[in-house]
Design an enzyme around this catalytic site. Structure first.
Site, short mmCIF file in Angstrom:
data_model
loop_
_atom_site.label_atom_id
_atom_site.label_comp_id
_atom_site.label_asym_id
_atom_site.label_seq_id
_atom_site.Cartn_x
_atom_site.Cartn_y
_atom_site.Cartn_z
N GLU A 181 47.20 74.69 36.83
CA GLU A 181 47.66 76.00 36.36
C GLU A 181 46.82 77.13 36.95
O GLU A 181 47.34 78.21 37.24
CB GLU A 181 47.63 76.05 34.84
CG GLU A 181 48.24 77.31 34.25
CD GLU A 181 48.40 77.21 32.75
OE1 GLU A 181 49.49 76.81 32.31
OE2 GLU A 181 47.42 77.52 32.02
N HIS B 254 49.42 84.42 26.08
CA HIS B 254 48.63 85.43 26.78
C HIS B 254 49.43 86.63 27.29
O HIS B 254 48.88 87.47 27.99
CB HIS B 254 47.92 84.79 27.98
CG HIS B 254 47.10 83.59 27.64
ND1 HIS B 254 46.05 83.63 26.74
CD2 HIS B 254 47.17 82.29 28.06
CE1 HIS B 254 45.51 82.43 26.64
NE2 HIS B 254 46.17 81.59 27.41
N TYR C 60 47.06 65.31 21.38
CA TYR C 60 46.26 64.92 22.53
C TYR C 60 45.45 63.64 22.29
O TYR C 60 45.27 62.85 23.21
CB TYR C 60 45.32 66.06 22.92
CG TYR C 60 46.04 67.28 23.45
CD1 TYR C 60 47.08 67.15 24.36
CD2 TYR C 60 45.67 68.56 23.06
CE1 TYR C 60 47.74 68.26 24.86
CE2 TYR C 60 46.32 69.68 23.56
CZ TYR C 60 47.36 69.52 24.46
OH TYR C 60 48.01 70.63 24.96
N THR C 61 44.97 63.45 21.06
CA THR C 61 44.19 62.24 20.80
C THR C 61 45.03 60.99 20.96
O THR C 61 44.50 59.92 21.28
CB THR C 61 43.60 62.28 19.38
OG1 THR C 61 44.67 62.47 18.43
CG2 THR C 61 42.61 63.42 19.23
N HIS D 14 53.07 83.24 30.05
CA HIS D 14 52.48 82.33 29.07
C HIS D 14 52.59 82.93 27.67
O HIS D 14 52.21 84.07 27.42
CB HIS D 14 51.00 82.09 29.41
CG HIS D 14 50.45 80.84 28.83
ND1 HIS D 14 50.35 80.63 27.47
CD2 HIS D 14 49.97 79.71 29.42
CE1 HIS D 14 49.81 79.44 27.26
NE2 HIS D 14 49.58 78.85 28.42
N TYR E 52 52.93 59.69 27.18
CA TYR E 52 53.84 60.83 27.19
C TYR E 52 55.29 60.37 27.29
O TYR E 52 56.20 61.06 26.81
CB TYR E 52 53.51 61.76 28.37
CG TYR E 52 52.37 62.70 28.11
CD1 TYR E 52 52.59 64.00 27.68
CD2 TYR E 52 51.05 62.28 28.27
CE1 TYR E 52 51.54 64.87 27.45
CE2 TYR E 52 49.98 63.14 28.04
CZ TYR E 52 50.24 64.43 27.62
OH TYR E 52 49.19 65.28 27.38
N PHE F 108 57.23 65.00 34.49
CA PHE F 108 56.30 63.87 34.61
C PHE F 108 56.10 63.27 33.22
O PHE F 108 55.77 63.98 32.27
CB PHE F 108 54.96 64.33 35.18
CG PHE F 108 54.99 64.58 36.66
CD1 PHE F 108 54.36 63.72 37.54
CD2 PHE F 108 55.66 65.68 37.18
CE1 PHE F 108 54.40 63.94 38.91
CE2 PHE F 108 55.71 65.92 38.55
CZ PHE F 108 55.08 65.04 39.41
N VAL G 174 56.75 67.72 30.06
CA VAL G 174 57.59 66.88 29.22
C VAL G 174 57.38 67.12 27.73
O VAL G 174 58.28 66.83 26.92
CB VAL G 174 57.36 65.38 29.56
CG1 VAL G 174 55.98 64.93 29.06
CG2 VAL G 174 58.47 64.51 28.99
N ASP G 175 56.22 67.65 27.33
CA ASP G 175 55.94 67.82 25.90
C ASP G 175 56.49 69.15 25.37
O ASP G 175 55.78 69.97 24.78
CB ASP G 175 54.44 67.70 25.61
CG ASP G 175 53.59 68.59 26.48
OD1 ASP G 175 54.12 69.19 27.45
OD2 ASP G 175 52.37 68.69 26.22
#
Length: 370
Positions: free
Chosen positions: A321, A254, A365-366, A251, A143, A138, A230-231
């Site tokens: 998630e 984790h 993210y910003t 992950h 993005y 996506f 996609v990132d």
């Protein structure tokens, strides 16, 4: 009275030099005393050392935590289970090649690490079966410009090389999808989706969109499908060794944590909720895959759970998630990918990570979420 007696000094010759008598010289009136006792100096030094220590701990807390985390044992595959896990693509897995990591689950599913499989066997098996593998991604809003081209170019270099591949790019601007030269037997389809106002809604719209695609053209032309964020970008071979009926990704942040620390959804009102006694591993929604039939079941579960939460006026902690982790608790994956298949360079070096196959791109993210 003699002058020397009156001033309290001795003249040269009396004791060999001119010096004060009666101990130390008296300070003048009104002048502050700056001398500290030895005990007070020790306390002051301890204060400064403690302050610098706390500042260092605050500044380097991430590295310290990661160093401690790296010492948490992962466990080893039980001897009784080790001969059991086999793979339809790689054949017998070599669990003994990686004794320092966990290479199987309690339900007998293999955890794929570098060195535990023969990639050539997997490639030959995939070619023999003439498989087509779907790869969905996506790229909505910023993005698309920020990540999509690098993702696709790296996928052409490393994802299922030599296999039939169909890329499905879901985007709000199909006309802006960059041109990427594709190899033989590889296709790209740009599919329009609606752009949501909140990034959380973009994330949660993925499951119903995938479910619809799997029930349509994608499900008809692909034998197996992998769904990726996609990132990130490929850095090593990501081949048929990852294929199975239901595939989950450990992950990277984790995989060594004890279960009670894992960031599952704990709100009992949510359809994604897991109790403290539930859960096996924490799985990353940036990578999951499997057969079309298995993914239809997975996406239906997650989409339904999200709808139930929406009706109740709540959102799971980690959105889709969280629902993915609930699904994998109820429906055990048949293959797990080690963190080598989706790694974050921000994590300090780990000796068990030999060859990362997929890396997280820098998160801005910003920029991309506004």
């Amino acid at each position: 009275m003699a002058l020397g007696t009156e001033l309290g000094v001795s003249w040269p010759g009396s004791h060999g030099s001119c010096r004060e008598q009666e101990g130390q010289r008296q300070r003048g009136p009104g002048k502050p005393t700056w001398g500290l006792s030895r005990a007070k100096k020790r306390l002051l030094w301890r204060f400064f050392l403690s302050a610098f220590g706390f500042l260092g701990l605050y500044h380097y807390r991430f590295i310290i935590i990661r160093l401690i985390e790296g010492s948490i044992p992962m466990g080893t595959c039980p001897t009784a289970i080790m001969p059991l896990p086999r793979d339809n693509f790689t054949g017998v897995l070599h669990h003994w090649a990686r004794p320092e990591v966990l290479t199987c689950t309690s339900w007998g599913a293999p955890i794929i690490w570098d060195g535990t499989f023969d990639p050539h066997v997997a490639q030959q098996e995939a070619r023999r079966r003439n498989l087509t593998i779907g790869l969905t991604v996506f790229a909505v809003g910023r993005y698309l410009e920020k990540y999509l081209e690098h993702f696709l170019v790296s996928a052409e270099q490393h994802f299922m090389v030599g296999q039939n591949v169909v890329y499905y790019v879901f985007t709000d601007r199909p006309e802006a999808v960059p041109y990427v030269a594709l190899g033989q037997g590889r296709l790209l389809r740009a599919k329009p989706v609606q752009r949501e106002r909140r990034w959380q809604d973009v994330s949660m719209a993925r499951m119903p969109t995938l479910h619809e695609a799997l029930g349509g053209q994608l499900g008809q032309e692909a034998d197996f499908v992998f769904c990726l964020d996609v990132d990130q970008y490929f850095t090593g071979n990501f081949g048929p060794e990852v294929l199975a009926d239901l595939v989950a990704q450990l992950h990277a942040w984790h995989y060594r944590w004890p279960r009670w620390l894992l960031p599952y959804e704990r709100d009992k009102r949510s359809a994604a909720a897991l109790s403290l006694s539930e859960g096996d591993f924490y799985y990353h929604a940036a990578v999951f895959g499997g057969s079309v039939a298995a993914l239809l079941k997975l996406t239906a579960h997650c989409a339904t759970g999200q709808q139930l939460d929406h009706k109740r006026g709540i959102e799971a902690l980690w959105h889709d998630e969280s629902h993915l982790n609930k699904f994998f608790w109820l429906n055990k994956p048949t293959k797990l990918l080690s963190p080598e298949f989706c790694w974050a360079e921000e994590i300090i070096w780990r000796r068990e990570i030999h060859h990362p196959r997929l890396l997280w791109a820098p998160k801005e993210y910003t920029l991309v979420r506004n």
